[in-house]
Design an enzyme around this catalytic site. Sequence first.
Site, short mmCIF file in Angstrom:
data_model
loop_
_atom_site.label_atom_id
_atom_site.label_comp_id
_atom_site.label_asym_id
_atom_site.label_seq_id
_atom_site.Cartn_x
_atom_site.Cartn_y
_atom_site.Cartn_z
N HIS A 1 0.82 -1.21 0.00
CA HIS A 1 0.00 0.00 0.00
C HIS A 1 0.85 1.26 0.00
O HIS A 1 0.45 2.30 -0.50
CB HIS A 1 -0.93 0.00 1.21
CG HIS A 1 -1.85 -1.16 1.20
ND1 HIS A 1 -2.53 -1.59 2.29
CD2 HIS A 1 -2.18 -1.98 0.20
CE1 HIS A 1 -3.25 -2.64 1.97
NE2 HIS A 1 -3.04 -2.90 0.71
N ARG B 1 -10.14 4.10 -8.85
CA ARG B 1 -10.10 2.79 -8.18
C ARG B 1 -10.56 2.97 -6.74
O ARG B 1 -9.76 3.28 -5.87
CB ARG B 1 -8.69 2.21 -8.21
CG ARG B 1 -8.17 1.86 -9.60
CD ARG B 1 -6.74 1.37 -9.51
NE ARG B 1 -6.31 0.60 -10.66
CZ ARG B 1 -5.45 1.04 -11.58
NH1 ARG B 1 -4.93 2.24 -11.50
NH2 ARG B 1 -5.09 0.27 -12.59
N ARG C 1 -15.04 3.20 -10.22
CA ARG C 1 -15.15 1.75 -10.36
C ARG C 1 -15.57 1.19 -9.02
O ARG C 1 -14.99 1.54 -7.97
CB ARG C 1 -13.81 1.16 -10.77
CG ARG C 1 -13.86 -0.36 -10.81
CD ARG C 1 -12.61 -0.94 -11.39
NE ARG C 1 -11.51 -0.89 -10.44
CZ ARG C 1 -10.27 -1.27 -10.73
NH1 ARG C 1 -9.99 -1.69 -11.95
NH2 ARG C 1 -9.33 -1.23 -9.84
N GLU D 1 -12.29 -7.29 -18.88
CA GLU D 1 -10.97 -7.74 -18.43
C GLU D 1 -10.92 -9.23 -18.16
O GLU D 1 -9.89 -9.77 -17.79
CB GLU D 1 -10.50 -6.93 -17.20
CG GLU D 1 -11.47 -6.87 -16.06
CD GLU D 1 -10.97 -6.01 -14.90
OE1 GLU D 1 -9.82 -5.56 -14.90
OE2 GLU D 1 -11.77 -5.78 -13.96
N ASN E 1 -4.70 -4.84 -18.00
CA ASN E 1 -3.80 -5.53 -17.06
C ASN E 1 -4.34 -6.92 -16.73
O ASN E 1 -3.61 -7.91 -16.78
CB ASN E 1 -3.67 -4.75 -15.73
CG ASN E 1 -3.24 -3.32 -15.93
OD1 ASN E 1 -2.66 -2.99 -16.96
ND2 ASN E 1 -3.53 -2.46 -14.98
N ASP E 2 -5.63 -6.95 -16.40
CA ASP E 2 -6.21 -8.26 -16.07
C ASP E 2 -6.49 -9.08 -17.32
O ASP E 2 -6.31 -10.30 -17.32
CB ASP E 2 -7.50 -8.07 -15.25
CG ASP E 2 -7.17 -7.85 -13.78
OD1 ASP E 2 -6.35 -8.62 -13.26
OD2 ASP E 2 -7.72 -6.92 -13.17
N CYS F 1 -8.16 1.39 -19.96
CA CYS F 1 -7.60 2.01 -18.75
C CYS F 1 -6.46 1.21 -18.14
O CYS F 1 -6.02 1.51 -17.03
CB CYS F 1 -8.69 2.30 -17.73
SG CYS F 1 -9.52 0.83 -17.15
#
Length: 754
Positions: free
Chosen positions: A366, A473, A509, A608, A631-632, A679
Site C-alpha cells: 500500500h 479505483r 469503479r 478484463e 492488465n487483467d 484504462c
Amino acid sequence: MRAPGGPRLLLRRLREVMAEPVTAQARLDRIVVLIASNMVAEVCSLYVARADGPLELYATEGLNREAVHLTTMRPGEGLVGLIAATAEPLALSDAQNHPAFSYKPETGEEIYQSFLGVPVLRSGATLGVLVVQNRARRTYSEEEMEALQTTAMLLAEMIASGELQSIGGQGAAIALRSAVTLAGQPIAEGLGLGRVVLHQPRVAVGKIVADDVAFELDRLEKAIDAMRASVDALIDRSDDGRSGEHRDVLEAFRMIAHDRGWLRRLREAVTSGLTAEAAVERVQNDARARLQRQTDPYLRDRLHDLTDIANRLLHQLAGQSLVLQPTELPENAILVARSMSPAALLDYDRSRLRGVALEEAGASSHIAIVARALGIPAVSDIPNISEIVEQGDAIIVDGQTGEVQLRPPPDVEASYAEKARLRARRQDQYRALRDTPSVTLDGVPIGLHMNAGLLIDMPHLEETGAPSIGLFRTELQFMLAPRFLRLEAQAALYRSVLEAAGERTVTFRTLDIGGDKMLPYMKDLDEENPALGWRAIRIGLDRPVFLRLQLRALLRAAIGRDLKVMTPMVSTVGEFVAAREMLDMEVDFARRCGRDLPRSIAFGAMVEVPSLLWQIDEIARVADFLSVGSNDLMQYLFAADRVNKRVAGRFDALSTSFLRPLKTIADAGLRHSTPVTLCGEIGGRPLEAMALIALGYRQFSMAATAIGPVKAMVLSLDAGEAKRELDALLADSDPTQSLREPLQAMAERLAVRL
Ligand code: PEP
Ligand code: MG
C-alpha cells in the site's frame, strides 16, 4: 587471569584519553598502550576496515610501529580477516597453529602465541578489528573478552565520527564512508537524489562509560518498564486496527521485552561499567553478530524484531519519540526505513521528499500506491538498508531499476544528476503540452484521461490537463483504512473526489477487492487461487450489502451531477445485468426516500475477463460504456499472474494474440455505438498506445505521469496511416510473434515521437 583494575578502570582511562586535545593518531596510539597495559598484554593493535576492502593496521603497541598504515589484511585473510568476516570474537592460546593464521613479516608478530580479537561493530557493520596478543600461551577469560568488546565500542564511535578519515595509509576512505550499490524492487517510478533521513532515527550513544553504575541500572529498569508498557499499548491498539503493526510482530516484541536472557545481558553490561544506552547497543551488537549469519528466515526475522525492540528501548532512554516528527524533515529528504505505513508517509511534507527506500514494502504494498500517488520514487526489498545508512548520507533512489546508490562517488552522482536533469527537462516539455489539444496529425481527437484512486491524486488533473478521471479505483481508500468504510464515510469521500474534479467527470469503479488487492481485514480469506477466486463483482453480487452500500454512497455524492460507475471483473452479461438491477433498486430507494438524484447515470462494464470476448456484442448492447482492463485481460488471456515476476514479463502485449482480441472489443464498441475506453497500463506507453490508436481506440485512461509522453506521441502520429500499416502487419504476421519490432520500425519510418 584478571585484568588489573578491571574493565571499569580501563573505560574511565579511555574516556580521559578521548577528551584530550591531541591528533587522531596520537589518541589511537595512547589507546592501544592503555588497553595493552590494562589487559597485561604485550600487544594491542587496531585494524580499520577500508572502503576498498582490506583492513589496515591503524595503531599498535607491541608490534613493529613501522607496519602502521602499511600492513593490510583482506577480509577473510588471517585471524584479523576472519574476525572481520564473521563479526565474532576469537580467543586462541595457540594462534600460530590456527588454520587461518597468516604471517606478516613486517609486524614481527610470530613470537606471540596467544591472541584475542574482537570486531569493532556499529549498527551491524564491521568497522575494524581490535586485537591483544601475549607472548606466552594463555587462555583469555570471558571477562577480558567482554572488556575488549566494550572498548571496541568506544573505537567504533571514534571511527564513525570521521576522526580517523584523514590518517589512513593510502588515502583510502574508511569503510563506513564507502560507496555501496544496493539492489531492490522498484515500487514507484522516478529518480530521487538526496540525503538519508531515517524514519525511525537512531539514538546516538554518545556516552559509553557510566559515572554511576547504580544510577544507570535504575535508568535501565525504568526504561524497560516504560518500553513494555508501550508495547502492551500497541497490542491493545492492534485489536482495533489502529496501531498499523501486525499483531504477530507485536507479540514477538512482547516476548523479547520479557526475555530473561536478554534482560540479564543488559544488566550485566551496565554492571560492567557501561551507560544504559551503551549496554543496549553492546548487547544488540552481539545478537546481531549471532543472528546475521543465520540463513533461516524465521531467525533472521527475529533479528529484525530484536533490533526494533532495542531501538524502542534506546528511544525510551533518550526520551525521544520513536519516529521522526514529520515537521522535522530537512530538504531533499530520502526516507529510509525497515517498513513504513502509508499513513506515516502521508504525514511528511511532500515538498521536501525526494524518495523512499525500504527493506520491506509489506502486504500488497500500500505504501507503493501512496508513493506513486505522491509522485515520489520508491524502492523496496533492499536488504538491511536501515542498518547500513547513516543519517545524512548522500543517497540516490532509482525507481526505474530498483537500484539504490549509497554515498555515491562523485562520477556516479554526476551521472545520476544528469539523468535527473534530463527527466526534469522532459517533464517540462510534457507540461508545456498541457493545454495543447490531444489530436493526431490527421485530425483524430484522442482522449487522454487520468487514473486515480486517492484524493491526493486529484491535483494531477489540473497539472496534466486531463479532461476527466477515466478510472477511479475506489478500493485503494479501503485498502488504507483499518476497517470497512461506512455509508457516510464513503459518500463524503466520493463527494470530495467530485468536488476536486470540478467540471470534469469521474468514472468510479466499484470495489475491486480480492486477488492482488486485499483488504487488511479480509486476510483470512485464504484462497488457493485468489486471482481466480472470490473477488470484485463476485463479492458484490454474493454480498449485496457491500455493493448496494457503495452505489448508495455514489448516488448521494453525485446529486445534481453526472455519475459514471463501472463494475470490474465481469465474466458474464448476467453478472452485469444483476449489478445494474442493484443500481436501479438504489435509484428507486433514493426516490422513495425523497432524495435528489444525479443529473445522469451511466453504468459501464470493465472488459478484463476473456469470457466477455465471446459475449462482446451482448455486453456492448446492455452497458452504457465499456472500459478495457488490459492488465487483467492480459493476465487471464495468457494465464500469467500479473504480480509474479517469473511470468509477468513472458508475454508481449504487442503480440498478435493480444492485439486481435483488443480489436474485437474496439470494433464491437463501434458497431453498437458504445463508447470504449482502455484504462490498463499499456495505454500509458507510447508505442503500445500508437498500436491501440491504429486498432481503433480513441479514449484512454492512464497514470498522470504517462499523459505527457502519450500526448507527445499522439501529436506526431497520422492515425490513418498507422491503421493501414498495422492492418497490413496483422494480416501478414505470424500470430505467434510479437509485433513490437515491426511497430517500432513503423514508428521510426512515420517519425512518430516515442
Ligand atoms: C486493469 O485490469 O487493466 C485495470 C485497469 O484495473 P486494475 O489494474 O486495477 O486491476
Ligand atoms: Mg483489473
